[in-house]
Design a protein around this motif. Sequence first.
Motif, PDB file in Angstrom:
ATOM      1  N   GLU A  24     -17.186  73.188  88.370  1.00 15.85           N
ATOM      2  CA  GLU A  24     -17.084  71.651  88.349  1.00 15.85           C
ATOM      3  C   GLU A  24     -16.787  70.697  89.746  1.00 15.85           C
ATOM      4  OE1 GLU A  24     -17.529  69.760  85.872  1.00 15.85           O
ATOM      5  OE2 GLU A  24     -17.869  71.427  84.067  1.00 15.85           O
ATOM      6  N   THR A  75     -19.664  67.033  95.255  1.00 13.48           N
ATOM      7  CA  THR A  75     -20.933  66.812  94.857  1.00 13.48           C
ATOM      8  C   THR A  75     -21.842  66.422  95.791  1.00 13.48           C
ATOM      9  OG1 THR A  75     -20.692  64.626  93.768  1.00 13.48           O
ATOM     10  CG2 THR A  75     -20.408  66.535  92.355  1.00 13.48           C
ATOM     11  N   MET A 111     -10.376  68.507  89.607  1.00  8.12           N
ATOM     12  CA  MET A 111     -10.762  67.769  88.621  1.00  8.12           C
ATOM     13  C   MET A 111     -11.114  68.707  87.192  1.00  8.12           C
ATOM     14  SD  MET A 111     -12.915  65.210  91.056  1.00  8.12           S
ATOM     15  CE  MET A 111     -11.892  64.046  92.050  1.00  8.12           C
ATOM     16  N   SER A 112     -10.760  69.944  87.455  1.00 10.02           N
ATOM     17  CA  SER A 112     -10.790  70.629  86.159  1.00 10.02           C
ATOM     18  C   SER A 112      -9.822  71.997  86.267  1.00 10.02           C
ATOM     19  CB  SER A 112     -12.171  71.289  86.370  1.00 10.02           C
ATOM     20  OG  SER A 112     -12.525  72.118  87.250  1.00 10.02           O
ATOM     21  N   PRO A 152     -12.139  61.501  88.577  1.00  7.53           N
ATOM     22  CA  PRO A 152     -13.279  61.719  89.555  1.00  7.53           C
ATOM     23  C   PRO A 152     -13.631  60.364  89.856  1.00  7.53           C
ATOM     24  CG  PRO A 152     -13.494  63.335  87.428  1.00  7.53           C
ATOM     25  CD  PRO A 152     -12.564  62.082  87.193  1.00  7.53           C
ATOM     26  N   ARG A 194     -14.749  64.158  81.558  1.00  9.64           N
ATOM     27  CA  ARG A 194     -15.871  64.810  81.480  1.00  9.64           C
ATOM     28  C   ARG A 194     -16.902  63.708  82.094  1.00  9.64           C
ATOM     29  NH1 ARG A 194     -15.560  66.582  76.664  1.00  9.64           N
ATOM     30  NH2 ARG A 194     -16.651  64.799  75.647  1.00  9.64           N
ATOM     31  N   ARG A 230     -17.017  63.482  85.979  1.00 18.04           N
ATOM     32  CA  ARG A 230     -17.388  64.393  86.515  1.00 18.04           C
ATOM     33  C   ARG A 230     -18.954  64.510  86.524  1.00 18.04           C
ATOM     34  NH1 ARG A 230     -13.180  67.518  83.764  1.00 18.04           N
ATOM     35  NH2 ARG A 230     -14.785  68.478  82.319  1.00 18.04           N
ATOM     36  N   SER A 236     -19.885  62.078  88.674  1.00 12.35           N
ATOM     37  CA  SER A 236     -19.853  62.298  90.103  1.00 12.35           C
ATOM     38  C   SER A 236     -21.030  63.235  90.595  1.00 12.35           C
ATOM     39  CB  SER A 236     -18.662  63.132  90.520  1.00 12.35           C
ATOM     40  OG  SER A 236     -18.386  64.094  89.909  1.00 12.35           O
TER      41      SER A 236
END
Length: 477
Positions: free
Chosen positions: A241, A298, A338-339, A360, A404, A407, A410
Amino acid sequence: MDDAGRAWSAVVAGCWFAELEGRAPADPSTLAGGFGWDGPPTPSRNAGAEGDFGRSTVHFGRDSGSVEAVSSQSVDIAVIGAGPAGAATAIQAARSGARVIVFEKGAHGRDKVCGDGLTPRAIGALNELKIPLDDAHQIRGLRMIAGKQVRELDWPTTDRFPDHGAVWPRRRLDAALMDAAVEAGAEIVFETEAIPVIDDTGRVTGVEAGGNRFDADLTVVAAGAQGAVARMLGADRIPDEPFGLAIRTYAATPRHTDVHLEACLSLRDEDGTAIPGYGWMFPAGDGTVNIGVGALSTMKGFKKLNLNTLLEAYRHLVQDDWDLGPNLERPRAWRLPMSTQRRHGPGWVAIGDAAGLVNPMNGEGIDYGLESGMLAADLFLDDPATAPARYDQLVGERFDAFLRTGRRFSFLIGHPWILKPGLRLSVSTNAIANITLAVMGNLVDNTTPGAAGRVMSLADKTLGVADPILRKTRATA
Ligand SMILES: Cc1cc2nc3c(=O)[nH]c(=O)nc-3n(C[C@H](O)[C@H](O)[C@H](O)COP(=O)(O)OP(=O)(O)OC[C@H]3O[C@@H](n4cnc5c(N)ncnc54)[C@H](O)[C@@H]3O)c2cc1C
């Protein structure tokens, strides 16, 4: 900034890359911009105000190992970490009469690397905790800049949240929260690291700190971005993630009383690659502005990204507009989790950054810390036995879909060919920019009526379908 601060400022952009690759960070100074590796928060440029935190604060140093000052070694709730998340649990639970002890490895007046920005959602949470906001600099909206396009927007008016945000430097915000916790009756032990005590059945029965054990019906992990405590509980971040890294400093500016946060969305790295992230100018109302940049993992070339260089380039861009003085401290960077793989288990819950609760879409985590902290306390007060499982369920219902979607988003903007036209679209008209602001600030959810609510709902569905492709085509770090 003092020596302790400087020591911890030497950084790692690669801290979590190193984890991914199963090795310790080599030479922190060679890694993207240099972040601290799981280091304690440092005293700030204004540090030295010991005793600011309230009359009954318990305070002993690492060396003393003394725990005599603590009134009992058996409590209802033991909290690891005195950031906004841990403080929110302590305030909420202690006000209802629970016996709460908080352990914080930093000293009095510890700072936390942060942008210091509070959205209306965060102001709502602080109001709920009845924290007076007189010391915070009130903010009425956001100035979004993408290339030559500039949009100055007010925060949306909703029934759910106040119509203003704030900038509140973390040393003072966190001190105010700690004050409130102490006033509510919580005991706080500074400069003392705590770890969970896990029995043979895997249940957390309290914490070990300063060479002593403290039994607790609930242990609340509020230790910030995942580190040693998370590893003990299997609550690390999920490797696949996204996460974020960001860096900030302060500078003097005549515009310190500006009433808009400013976000430059069209950042580029040294190679000209568009960065999923933004540069910010958050005026603090105390003669200074918090200046920083952040990026999502990312993006293509994230491993090589040098945040110091990026911050310098951004500073250059805004220097004249803000008539900036020199940096007031060396820029420092930190992680935005973020996770998480787990956020509860028998006898424990994780809250705030420790539970991966960072938005995110804008890097905001203070609000999520406050909200999850209060929730954990409320559920414990309701029924200690069911609190961990109910917390996991309710925090999921409140945040999981949004986070979610964030993410997935992102992954999408990790591709420059999507990011660039997306940015142009997001600020193309005032109406669209207002939707962008409401969605990014989590000031709507997919049950909220209106354009922003519909966009959120559509994004949730579309990105859900596209998720496998987004993951497969993710840019190489
Ligand atoms: C550069 C940057 C800019 C940001 N800007 C913003 C922003 O503008 N607005 C926003 O909302 N969010 C922002 N964030 C995110 C925000 O800082 C975090 O989400 C927030 O601090 C989370 O609060 P927390 O209480 O969960 O953790 P923290 O604030 O990290 O507090 C955790 C505490 O636990 C202590 N601790 C850790 N381990 C132990 C241990 N074993 N024993 C005892 N104590 C321990 C630490 O010393 C620390 O004080 C930013 C983050 C970064 C890195």
